[in-house]
Design a protein around this motif. Structure first.
Motif, PDB file in Angstrom:
ATOM      1  N   GLY A  39     -10.024   5.535   6.878  1.00 23.48           N
ATOM      2  CA  GLY A  39      -9.679   4.495   5.911  1.00 23.48           C
ATOM      3  C   GLY A  39     -10.753   3.439   5.768  1.00 23.48           C
ATOM      4  N   ALA A  40     -10.436   2.441   4.994  1.00 26.76           N
ATOM      5  CA  ALA A  40     -11.331   1.306   4.764  1.00 26.76           C
ATOM      6  C   ALA A  40     -10.474   0.081   4.461  1.00 26.76           C
ATOM      7  CB  ALA A  40     -12.268   1.591   3.593  1.00 26.76           C
ATOM      8  N   ARG A  41     -11.072  -1.076   4.596  1.00 21.40           N
ATOM      9  CA  ARG A  41     -10.443  -2.332   4.211  1.00 21.40           C
ATOM     10  C   ARG A  41     -11.370  -3.036   3.239  1.00 21.40           C
ATOM     11  NH1 ARG A  41      -8.517  -4.653  10.137  1.00 21.40           N
ATOM     12  NH2 ARG A  41      -6.732  -3.247  10.342  1.00 21.40           N
ATOM     13  N   VAL A  42     -10.793  -3.743   2.305  1.00 22.56           N
ATOM     14  CA  VAL A  42     -11.584  -4.563   1.396  1.00 22.56           C
ATOM     15  C   VAL A  42     -11.215  -6.007   1.681  1.00 22.56           C
ATOM     16  CG1 VAL A  42     -12.104  -5.123  -1.004  1.00 22.56           C
ATOM     17  CG2 VAL A  42     -11.652  -2.740  -0.342  1.00 22.56           C
ATOM     18  N   ARG A  43     -12.200  -6.788   2.074  1.00 23.80           N
ATOM     19  CA  ARG A  43     -11.989  -8.203   2.400  1.00 23.80           C
ATOM     20  C   ARG A  43     -12.368  -9.041   1.186  1.00 23.80           C
ATOM     21  NH1 ARG A  43     -14.131  -9.294   7.794  1.00 23.80           N
ATOM     22  NH2 ARG A  43     -12.039  -8.676   8.388  1.00 23.80           N
ATOM     23  N   PHE A  44     -11.491  -9.979   0.837  1.00 23.10           N
ATOM     24  CA  PHE A  44     -11.692 -10.863  -0.309  1.00 23.10           C
ATOM     25  C   PHE A  44     -12.076 -12.252   0.180  1.00 23.10           C
ATOM     26  CE2 PHE A  44      -9.095  -7.478  -1.735  1.00 23.10           C
ATOM     27  CZ  PHE A  44      -9.248  -7.369  -3.111  1.00 23.10           C
ATOM     28  N   PHE A  45     -13.073 -12.826  -0.448  1.00 22.98           N
ATOM     29  CA  PHE A  45     -13.432 -14.219  -0.206  1.00 22.98           C
ATOM     30  C   PHE A  45     -13.807 -14.793  -1.563  1.00 22.98           C
ATOM     31  CE2 PHE A  45     -16.195 -17.763   0.890  1.00 22.98           C
ATOM     32  CZ  PHE A  45     -15.386 -18.415   1.806  1.00 22.98           C
ATOM     33  N   VAL A  99     -16.524  -4.359   1.937  1.00 22.71           N
ATOM     34  CA  VAL A  99     -15.803  -3.184   2.404  1.00 22.71           C
ATOM     35  C   VAL A  99     -16.105  -2.976   3.883  1.00 22.71           C
ATOM     36  CG1 VAL A  99     -15.521  -0.696   2.142  1.00 22.71           C
ATOM     37  CG2 VAL A  99     -15.892  -2.135   0.121  1.00 22.71           C
ATOM     38  N   ILE A 100     -15.046  -2.774   4.664  1.00 19.08           N
ATOM     39  CA  ILE A 100     -15.166  -2.495   6.090  1.00 19.08           C
ATOM     40  C   ILE A 100     -14.610  -1.095   6.312  1.00 19.08           C
ATOM     41  CG2 ILE A 100     -14.492  -3.221   8.412  1.00 19.08           C
ATOM     42  CD1 ILE A 100     -13.804  -5.813   6.067  1.00 19.08           C
ATOM     43  N   ASP A 101     -15.439  -0.201   6.822  1.00 16.85           N
ATOM     44  CA  ASP A 101     -15.001   1.161   7.103  1.00 16.85           C
ATOM     45  C   ASP A 101     -14.254   1.215   8.420  1.00 16.85           C
ATOM     46  OD1 ASP A 101     -16.181   2.249   4.797  1.00 16.85           O
ATOM     47  OD2 ASP A 101     -18.125   2.375   5.775  1.00 16.85           O
ATOM     48  N   GLY A 102     -13.249   2.099   8.506  1.00 14.28           N
ATOM     49  CA  GLY A 102     -12.527   2.324   9.751  1.00 14.28           C
ATOM     50  C   GLY A 102     -13.400   3.097  10.712  1.00 14.28           C
ATOM     51  N   PRO A 103     -13.017   3.237  11.958  1.00 13.18           N
ATOM     52  CA  PRO A 103     -11.710   2.851  12.501  1.00 13.18           C
ATOM     53  C   PRO A 103     -11.636   1.360  12.808  1.00 13.18           C
ATOM     54  CG  PRO A 103     -13.041   3.822  14.230  1.00 13.18           C
ATOM     55  CD  PRO A 103     -13.843   3.901  12.956  1.00 13.18           C
ATOM     56  N   PHE A 104     -10.405   0.882  12.943  1.00 11.79           N
ATOM     57  CA  PHE A 104     -10.152  -0.513  13.248  1.00 11.79           C
ATOM     58  C   PHE A 104      -9.650  -0.605  14.681  1.00 11.79           C
ATOM     59  CE2 PHE A 104      -9.153   0.218   8.703  1.00 11.79           C
ATOM     60  CZ  PHE A 104     -10.361  -0.266   8.220  1.00 11.79           C
ATOM     61  N   THR A 105     -10.041  -1.641  15.386  1.00  7.86           N
ATOM     62  CA  THR A 105      -9.823  -1.701  16.830  1.00  7.86           C
ATOM     63  C   THR A 105      -8.420  -2.119  17.256  1.00  7.86           C
ATOM     64  OG1 THR A 105     -10.744  -3.931  16.869  1.00  7.86           O
ATOM     65  CG2 THR A 105     -12.251  -2.115  17.330  1.00  7.86           C
ATOM     66  N   GLU A 106      -7.748  -2.965  16.515  1.00  2.00           N
ATOM     67  CA  GLU A 106      -6.440  -3.474  16.937  1.00  2.00           C
ATOM     68  C   GLU A 106      -5.329  -2.486  16.584  1.00  2.00           C
ATOM     69  OE1 GLU A 106      -5.456  -6.117  18.753  1.00  2.00           O
ATOM     70  OE2 GLU A 106      -7.579  -6.471  19.123  1.00  2.00           O
ATOM     71  N   THR A 107      -5.152  -1.462  17.410  1.00  2.10           N
ATOM     72  CA  THR A 107      -4.182  -0.400  17.152  1.00  2.10           C
ATOM     73  C   THR A 107      -2.788  -0.950  16.902  1.00  2.10           C
ATOM     74  OG1 THR A 107      -5.454   1.101  18.525  1.00  2.10           O
ATOM     75  CG2 THR A 107      -3.199   1.735  18.055  1.00  2.10           C
ATOM     76  N   LYS A 108      -2.361  -1.946  17.670  1.00  3.26           N
ATOM     77  CA  LYS A 108      -0.993  -2.448  17.540  1.00  3.26           C
ATOM     78  C   LYS A 108      -0.730  -3.096  16.181  1.00  3.26           C
ATOM     79  CE  LYS A 108      -2.034  -6.826  19.769  1.00  3.26           C
ATOM     80  NZ  LYS A 108      -1.796  -7.692  20.867  1.00  3.26           N
ATOM     81  N   GLU A 109      -1.786  -3.394  15.430  1.00  4.81           N
ATOM     82  CA  GLU A 109      -1.630  -3.990  14.111  1.00  4.81           C
ATOM     83  C   GLU A 109      -1.736  -2.967  12.986  1.00  4.81           C
ATOM     84  OE1 GLU A 109      -0.693  -7.092  13.793  1.00  4.81           O
ATOM     85  OE2 GLU A 109      -0.771  -7.319  15.962  1.00  4.81           O
ATOM     86  N   LEU A 110      -1.928  -1.702  13.314  1.00  3.77           N
ATOM     87  CA  LEU A 110      -2.121  -0.665  12.303  1.00  3.77           C
ATOM     88  C   LEU A 110      -0.814   0.051  11.983  1.00  3.77           C
ATOM     89  CD1 LEU A 110      -5.449   0.869  13.633  1.00  3.77           C
ATOM     90  CD2 LEU A 110      -5.151  -0.766  11.761  1.00  3.77           C
ATOM     91  N   VAL A 111      -0.761   0.657  10.810  1.00  2.00           N
ATOM     92  CA  VAL A 111       0.409   1.384  10.347  1.00  2.00           C
ATOM     93  C   VAL A 111       0.128   2.882  10.426  1.00  2.00           C
ATOM     94  CG1 VAL A 111       1.933   1.771   8.370  1.00  2.00           C
ATOM     95  CG2 VAL A 111       1.018  -0.520   8.809  1.00  2.00           C
ATOM     96  N   ALA A 112       1.045   3.631  11.031  1.00  2.00           N
ATOM     97  CA  ALA A 112       0.901   5.080  11.146  1.00  2.00           C
ATOM     98  C   ALA A 112       1.750   5.808  10.110  1.00  2.00           C
ATOM     99  CB  ALA A 112       1.291   5.541  12.549  1.00  2.00           C
ATOM    100  N   GLY A 113       2.755   5.137   9.564  1.00  2.00           N
ATOM    101  CA  GLY A 113       3.614   5.740   8.564  1.00  2.00           C
ATOM    102  C   GLY A 113       4.626   4.719   8.074  1.00  2.00           C
ATOM    103  N   PHE A 114       5.408   5.131   7.067  1.00  2.00           N
ATOM    104  CA  PHE A 114       6.372   4.191   6.496  1.00  2.00           C
ATOM    105  C   PHE A 114       7.501   4.928   5.796  1.00  2.00           C
ATOM    106  CE2 PHE A 114       3.693   5.367   3.015  1.00  2.00           C
ATOM    107  CZ  PHE A 114       4.548   5.423   1.923  1.00  2.00           C
TER     108      PHE A 114
END
Length: 144
Positions: A52-58, A64-79
């Protein structure tokens, strides 16, 4: 009331560990129960953040920040997206859910989805009409 029911990621899900056949069967049965009860509107699992990726707005800038992201407990695995009468009903359904990761600790978050009436006067009749037009288009699978 609609609720987004969010399955939080674990180190294992972020590492790409796939669920067992038993867990897939148990989740399938749970999803069947949700559908039969008229609760489930949608539901999906998600690939790990490394894909995945994240887009940061300022202001007007975007980065654009490419994954992986380090804070696992803040990530979504499904919904899931559920239609229920109350938060309490959503909680009761989650209590019946199989553990999403079979062993160890898992967490599911429940968040109410905003409805048009929640926005008050700022959501003008024109904006409501636009929103309804989009919902009809989506439901019909038509291109905008």
């Amino acid at each position: 009331m609609r609720f987004m029911v969010i399955v939080k990621a674990t180190k294992e899900s972020e590492a790409g560990v796939m669920p067992s056949e038993k867990l897939l069967a148990d989740m399938g049965k749970f999803n069947e129960d949700l559908v039969k009860a008229g609760v489930m509107l949608a539901g999906e699992g998600l690939h790990s953040s490394s894909k995945g990726a994240r887009v940061r707005f300022f202001g007007k800038e975007r980065s654009v920040i490419d994954g992986p992201f380090t804070e696992t407990k803040e990530l979504v695995a499904g919904f899931w997206l559920w239609q229920v009468k109350s938060l309490e009903e959503a909680i009761e359904w989650v209590r019946r859910c199989p553990n999403p990761f079979e062993t160890g600790e898992s967490e599911i978050e429940i968040r109410q989805v905003f409805e048009a009436e929640d926005f008050g006067a700022e959501f003008t009749p024109e904006l409501r009409e636009q929103e309804e037009h989009l919902r009809v288009k989506i439901a019909n699978g038509a291109a905008l």
